[in-house]
Scaffold this motif. Structure first.
Motif, short mmCIF file in Angstrom:
data_model
loop_
_atom_site.label_atom_id
_atom_site.label_comp_id
_atom_site.label_asym_id
_atom_site.label_seq_id
_atom_site.Cartn_x
_atom_site.Cartn_y
_atom_site.Cartn_z
N ASP A 154 24.45 25.58 -13.41
CA ASP A 154 25.25 24.33 -13.24
C ASP A 154 25.63 24.00 -11.68
N ASP B 56 24.94 17.76 -9.88
CA ASP B 56 25.68 18.17 -11.28
C ASP B 56 25.35 17.17 -12.36
N MET C 204 29.99 20.08 -15.22
CA MET C 204 31.50 20.95 -14.93
C MET C 204 32.22 19.95 -14.58
ZN LIG Z 1 28.06 20.72 -14.54
#
Ligand SMILES: [Zn+2]
Length: 422
Positions: A207, A145, A1
């Motif tokens: 995520d 992430d 993200m």
């Molecule tokens: Zn991500």
């Protein structure tokens, strides 16, 4: 993200921060998730998700130590492909974009739930991706992430398999490419327009860390806009329209645009450049502009006004020197993430919230710019969820992940998966 996601979620995922969307009971819940969580096999799977957390973290680290820079996710994708095969997923395949897919069949081929985690990072190829560990704290670029999301993706499959959980519908697990910035969601774009076009009934992306349910997909348009003219000598050719002047006019007009606070809509002239010498009229001057909104209509309206500002700037610069069309402008769309949202009352959201309640977790609604944007823009029920634990400094080289009680996120993802595969 994207980085902005982090800023937004830090604000919104703390329930007391806004009071906006803290989980409440939902009347429109279609699945009794609490009863499902008491089913003996589902209970066994949930217990395995907790007791197997050491394996989840080992996978998280293992995936993270294989580089996955933008547009070069193939090596990490291969590790996930092998994991999918080892876990007995069927029809394990890599699509044209590089997404890795594997099916876990249910009693029927529909509904089909897609559970996805992105492979890519924001880090360039030569980044040291070695993960270090101090107690519960893991350190390494991409560790939260989205190696956390990938670890949980695999943990969900493993827990369901070991506990013998059967589902009425099909689950397709996907490790996808191109979620981060320049990737421009190319993985999910390929997934929804080619690979699984028309075959996805609901979508969950896992995520980064935390416990939250993202229902708003912040969209963005990014342009590189270039003003061009004949260029010439600053003294001898004085009187020619000047691309740098036109650029200045455009930036001034954009700077004065008014945008709504709700839905939050923003613009930014992020880079400018052009020209070759202080004593030359430039033949070219350019800027890069970023616009964002959670509302497709507000984003489209802002985009139109920015284009108008650019056209007016070019016309004014030509007119200032008594010319027509000598100075021109080109626009290159360098980023296009569609905006979208899933209603807080949608069954997919009610199910995710009910799963949190059934597990005694406090989940908050959040907004993000992530893989779920694309299905949201197509009106396919979609959410993004956190994978537990706590992500710190995502997108920075000193990124870390606090794995304290991270199994709670694994359980949340698992129960959501089981509940939505019907
Ligand atoms: Zn991500």
């Amino acid at each position: 993200m994207t980085r902005s996601w982090i800023l937004i979620v830090v604000g919104l995922s703390v329930p007391v921060a806004t009071g906006l969307f803290v989980a409440t009971t939902s009347a429109q819940q279609t699945i009794d998730v609490a009863a499902l969580a008491r089913d003996s096999r589902v209970r066994a799977a949930l217990d395995l998700a907790q007791s197997g957390e050491a394996d989840t973290i080992a996978d998280q680290i293992r995936f993270c130590e294989v580089p996955a820079p933008p547009f070069k996710e193939a090596a990490r994708g291969e590790v996930l492909r092998r994991a999918f095969v080892d876990l007995g997923l069927q029809n394990v395949r890599v699509d044209r974009a590089g997404n890795v897919l594997g099916d876990r069949p249910g009693a029927a081929a529909r509904p089909r739930l897609v559970v996805a985690a992105h492979l890519d990072t924001v880090f360039p190829e030569d980044t040291n991706v070695k993960v270090t560990r101090q107690g519960a704290l893991l350190k390494g670029p991409g560790i939260g992430d989205n190696c956390r999301g990938l670890g949980v993706l695999v943990a969900i499959i493993r827990s369901m398999n070991k506990a013998g959980v059967e589902t009425p519908g099909l689950v397709t697990f996907v490790a996808d490419v191109g979620e981060e910035g320049l990737g421009d969601l190319r993985g999910v774009k390929a997934l929804f327009t080619e690979t699984l076009k028309g075959q996805v009934d609901r979508f969950v992306s896992i995520d980064n860390g935390g416990i939250h349910v993202s229902v708003i997909g912040v969209g963005s348009h990014r342009y590189r806009i270039t003003f061009k003219g004949p260029g010439g000598h600053s003294f001898a050719d004085f009187g020619l329209p000047n691309p740098a002047n036109a650029l200045g006019r455009a930036v001034a007009r954009i700077a004065d645009l008014q945008v709504p606070n709700d839905p939050r809509t923003t613009f930014n002239v992020g880079r400018i450049g052009g020209g070759t010498s202080v004593n030359a009229i430039p033949s070219e001057a350019w800027m890069e502009v970023d616009m964002r909104s959670s509302s497709p209509a507000a984003l489209a309206a802002l985009d139109a006004r920015v284009q108008q500002a650019v056209d007016k700037a070019a016309a004014e610069e030509n007119a200032r020197w008594g010319k027509t069309g000598l100075l021109t402008v080109t626009r290159e769309l360098v980023g296009d993430r569609p905006a979208g949202r899933t209603s807080e009352n949608a069954p997919i959201v009610a199910t995710a919230m009910a799963a949190a309640r059934a597990l005694n977790l406090q989940a908050a609604f959040s907004e993000s710019s992530s893989d779920a944007n694309l299905p949201m823009s197509l009106n396919i029920p979609a959410i993004t969820i956190g994978a537990g634990g706590r992500s710190i400094n995502a997108h920075a080289l000193d990124e870390s992940f606090d794995s304290t009680d991270a199994w709670k996120g694994t359980q949340h993802g698992l129960l959501i998966t089981i509940a939505l595969a019907r």
